[in-house]
Write a protein that holds these residues in place. Structure first.
Motif: not given
Ligand SMILES: [Zn+2]
Length: 357
Positions: A6-8, A38-47
């Motif tokens: 999930r790319i947020l 491949t990298v899997e997970g929930w992706v957020l912009p750098g905090l």
């Protein structure tokens, strides 16, 4: 790199995959036979840590090795864009280091003589304010930092530091030079004059009340509450109690209503951003804790996340996960929208397209 899951990209823009090519984000599948990791997970912009200090500790400026450690600690916690809210050290060298977070500087704090922590600020009188603001506007990266109120030994309480005329002229000068102005404020009575003078942001803002909150909302003046720092007010009060009982009592009252204050500001439409105030007396790497505090204050999860991601980047004029942006991102094993405490343990930190943690 191929990011899956999930790319947020935004609060209402969630995608299934994204790629990093040449250090940059792309949402179009690259036409290549090359194998991607491949990298899997929930992706957020750098905090974003919208209020920290690199190159500073409890006693004043620190050496480059200490500043480097501070920046690395922030980075490893996922904070890849720092708004430095005042530092007496020259940290320009950090801009040349691809492995360190990006910094938006506010120059060095500008305070009234003997009205701030020793060794931190340029300590000056109002007649020199315009000149110092112009100087720090040129030195910084688009921000200038004032100390708006501090304990006044003659009254034994928090008091405003600057006469309205001088501060209005100084803010106008900063704006003319293309810089925004923010001020450290704990008290109630320093706020309205600064907003009237055209200030862009208030740090801490513990003194917001039902009179001043609508004014902030109407003018779009942002706040960075730094709740992890406000948590130290009771200890500060104990330390200063004997000499300044009025001040100690005031600090306790501001602390007691801190969550209500932030929640009321958010509800009224005041922009709220996540900042830790790391580098004074607090450790670096606390941005996840600050987001959890914003949740405790009553911000919805997506708003608390936005305060350190989409909203904060937009406010600072830096891209998130848009096409062509530098791949500065953090990957989590679970959905941070379901529980923001997920932010405390990133699976991967990617800065300028490189996996660094
Ligand atoms: Zn600070």
């Amino acid at each position: 790199m191929h990011l899956k899951g999930r790319i947020l990209v935004g609060p209402d823009d969630v995608r299934d995959e994204m790629w990093v090519v040449g250090g940059r984000v792309t949402h179009e599948r690259p036409r290549t036979t090359r194998e991607f990791t491949t990298v899997e997970g929930w992706v957020l912009p750098g905090l974003v840590d919208a209020h920290c200090h690199v190159g500073l500790d409890a006693h004043g400026p620190v050496d480059a090795a200490t500043a480097e450690k501070q920046a690395l600690t922030d980075r490893d916690g996922g904070a890849l864009l720092l708004r430095d809210a005042g530092s007496p050290s020259d940290t320009r060298w950090i801009d040349d280091r691809a492995d360190l977070p990006r910094i938006i500087r506010a120059g060095r704090h500008i305070a009234r003589t003997r009205r701030y922590i020793r060794n931190y600020a340029h300590e000056i009188e109002p007649e020199d304010l315009v000149a110092y603001v112009a100087q720090e506007a040129r030195r910084g990266d688009g921000w200038v930092k004032l100390v708006g109120d501090w304990i006044d030994r003659s009254t034994g309480d928090l008091e405003s530091c600057w006469p309205p005329g001088e501060v209005a002229a100084a803010i106008a000068e900063a704006h003319r030079l293309g810089a925004r102005v923010t001020a450290h404020c704990f008290a109630e009575n320093s706020l309205a004059p600064l907003v009237e003078a055209g200030i862009d942001c208030i740090e801490h803002a513990t003194g917001l009340t039902e009179e001043t909150i609508p004014l902030f909302a109407e003018r779009g003046v942002a706040i960075v509450p730094t709740l992890v720092n406000i948590a130290t007010f009771p200890d500060l009060a104990v330390g200063g109690e004997k000499k300044f009982p009025r001040w100690a009592d005031h600090m306790r009252r501001l602390h007691a209503r801190r969550y209500d204050t932030v929640r009321a500001a958010y509800d009224a439409g005041v922009p709220v951003f996540a900042g830790t105030d790391a580098g004074g007396s607090l450790a670096h790497g606390l941005v996840a804790e600050e987001v959890a505090e914003l949740r405790k204050a009553g911000l919805p999860a997506v708003a608390a996340l936005s305060a350190t991601t989409w909203g904060a980047r937009d406010w600072l004029g830096r891209p998130g996960l848009t096409e062509g942006a530098s791949a500065d991102l953090v990957v989590y094993p679970e959905d941070p929208r379901a529980d923001v405490r997920v932010l405390a343990a990133p699976r991967r930190v990617v800065l300028r397209g490189r996996v660094i943690g």
